[in-house]
Design a protein around this motif. Structure first.
Motif, PDB file in Angstrom:
ATOM      1  N   ILE A 239     -24.249 -10.070  25.059  1.00 49.02           N
ATOM      2  CA  ILE A 239     -22.888 -10.539  25.361  1.00 49.02           C
ATOM      3  C   ILE A 239     -22.751 -10.948  26.822  1.00 49.02           C
ATOM      4  O   ILE A 239     -22.292 -12.051  27.135  1.00 49.02           O
ATOM      5  N   ILE A 240     -23.133 -10.050  27.719  1.00 47.43           N
ATOM      6  CA  ILE A 240     -22.998 -10.323  29.159  1.00 47.43           C
ATOM      7  C   ILE A 240     -24.298 -10.946  29.653  1.00 47.43           C
ATOM      8  O   ILE A 240     -25.219 -10.258  30.118  1.00 47.43           O
ATOM      9  N   THR A 241     -24.379 -12.248  29.538  1.00 45.82           N
ATOM     10  CA  THR A 241     -25.569 -13.004  29.935  1.00 45.82           C
ATOM     11  C   THR A 241     -25.245 -13.861  31.163  1.00 45.82           C
ATOM     12  O   THR A 241     -24.096 -13.939  31.609  1.00 45.82           O
ATOM     13  N   ASP A 242     -26.277 -14.529  31.685  1.00 42.94           N
ATOM     14  CA  ASP A 242     -26.056 -15.459  32.801  1.00 42.94           C
ATOM     15  C   ASP A 242     -25.123 -16.585  32.378  1.00 42.94           C
ATOM     16  O   ASP A 242     -24.285 -17.048  33.177  1.00 42.94           O
ATOM     17  N   GLN A 243     -25.262 -17.008  31.115  1.00 37.28           N
ATOM     18  CA  GLN A 243     -24.379 -18.060  30.596  1.00 37.28           C
ATOM     19  C   GLN A 243     -22.925 -17.573  30.547  1.00 37.28           C
ATOM     20  O   GLN A 243     -21.998 -18.334  30.846  1.00 37.28           O
ATOM     21  N   PHE A 244     -22.726 -16.305  30.205  1.00 37.29           N
ATOM     22  CA  PHE A 244     -21.385 -15.717  30.205  1.00 37.29           C
ATOM     23  C   PHE A 244     -20.779 -15.762  31.602  1.00 37.29           C
ATOM     24  O   PHE A 244     -19.600 -16.096  31.777  1.00 37.29           O
ATOM     25  N   VAL A 245     -21.580 -15.447  32.619  1.00 36.01           N
ATOM     26  CA  VAL A 245     -21.093 -15.448  34.002  1.00 36.01           C
ATOM     27  C   VAL A 245     -20.689 -16.856  34.426  1.00 36.01           C
ATOM     28  O   VAL A 245     -19.657 -17.046  35.088  1.00 36.01           O
TER      29      VAL A 245
END
Length: 298
Positions: free
Chosen positions: A138-144
């Protein structure tokens, strides 16, 4: 330059910032602690950014969010404090029409950007503690990246009308702002137009954004606390809470300073007018300094 006279009818091309109208003799003394706090804020946040950039083990979503918060802090400090110190040290009170409204936009948008970043950080801790197995997916680099775009777009979009509305007003009388910074209400009340809508827009969207962020932060930490209380393994609860302790302290400090600022502005008639001005300056200085130092120590 427009005349400061109350009876001038020439269009205003620049404003004069009058810090602490009743206690201008304090300015040189006040500049010393403000300079120290400014250096601490810039140094702590710059150190944090460099540390995260150089340390490969810190290249994780949680630290990217901390980097975003530090960048917002640095921009806020640079937008407000150098001009305040220039007034204190060199009596450079004038500020151009465009620079004043640019400062107004940055202050309004970056304040809500910080609030939104805290909300995303709270969600990050919620997923880490309540859904640890799903956290990496869920908390990925893409999420950031998406979260950063959301932070900038949401708050920039809703904050842009504040200076836009104020800049369209007719400033045909006073050009003296009794403040160290170009706040919306300090500037717009100099206009000879009706500013009711300006005041309304400053209040409704601003507090809707900050209020919604605060509600989501409280919900996230409520779920975190509920999940931690269910943990029965010895020491596991304390370990879980320690991962979000520094975040919670930052959020609490940010909210407390903002609340004090709001209360003092609401009670303007009962307290000296210079007190809200000082607190407004400190609100753009102490939280950034505290964010950087607290994160480095955690």
């Amino acid at each position: 330059m427009a005349s400061p006279s109350n009876y001038s009818t020439a269009p205003v091309s620049e404003f004069l910032l009058i810090c602490f109208p009743n206690y201008q003799s304090w300015q040189h003394w006040l500049s010393l602690p403000l300079s120290l706090l400014f250096l601490l804020a810039m140094g702590a946040n710059a150190t944090l950014l460099i540390t995260i950039w150089l340390e490969v083990s810190l290249h994780e979503p949680m630290y990217y969010l901390l980097s975003l918060l530090s960048l917002l802090d640095i921009v806020l400090c640079l937008t407000v404090i150098p001009k305040v110190l220039a007034i204190f040290w060199f009596d450079l009170k004038s500020i151009s029409f465009s620079a004043c409204f640019l400062q107004m936009f940055i202050m309004n948008s970056f304040l809500t950007m910080e609030s939104c970043t805290f909300m995303i950080m709270a969600y990050d801790r919620y997923v880490a503690i309540c859904h640890p197995l799903r956290y990496p997916s869920i908390i990925t680099d893409q999420f950031v990246v998406k979260a950063t775009i959301f932070v900038v777009a949401r708050n920039g979009f809703f904050s842009l009308p504040v200076p836009a509305l104020s800049s369209r007003l007719r400033y045909c009388a006073k050009n003296i702002i009794k403040n160290c910074i170009c706040t919306n209400l300090s500037v717009s009340k100099l206009s000879c137009d009706d500013i009711t809508f300006n005041r309304l827009y400053q209040f409704v969207p601003g507090w809707t954004l900050l209020g919604s962020d605060l509600i989501l932060i409280v919900l996230s930490y409520s779920f975190i606390l509920k999940a931690v209380l269910r943990i029965k393994a010895e020491g596991a609860a304390a370990k879980a809470l320690s991962t979000c302790g520094s975040h919670f302290i930052l959020i609490l400090f940010f909210s407390t300073v903002l609340l004090v600022l709001v209360i003092t502005n609401m009670a303007r008639k009962k307290i000296p007018p210079d007190v809200p001005i000082l607190l407004n300056i400190l609100h753009h200085l102490i939280p950034p300094q505290n964010h950087g130092i607290e994160t480095l120590l955690s």
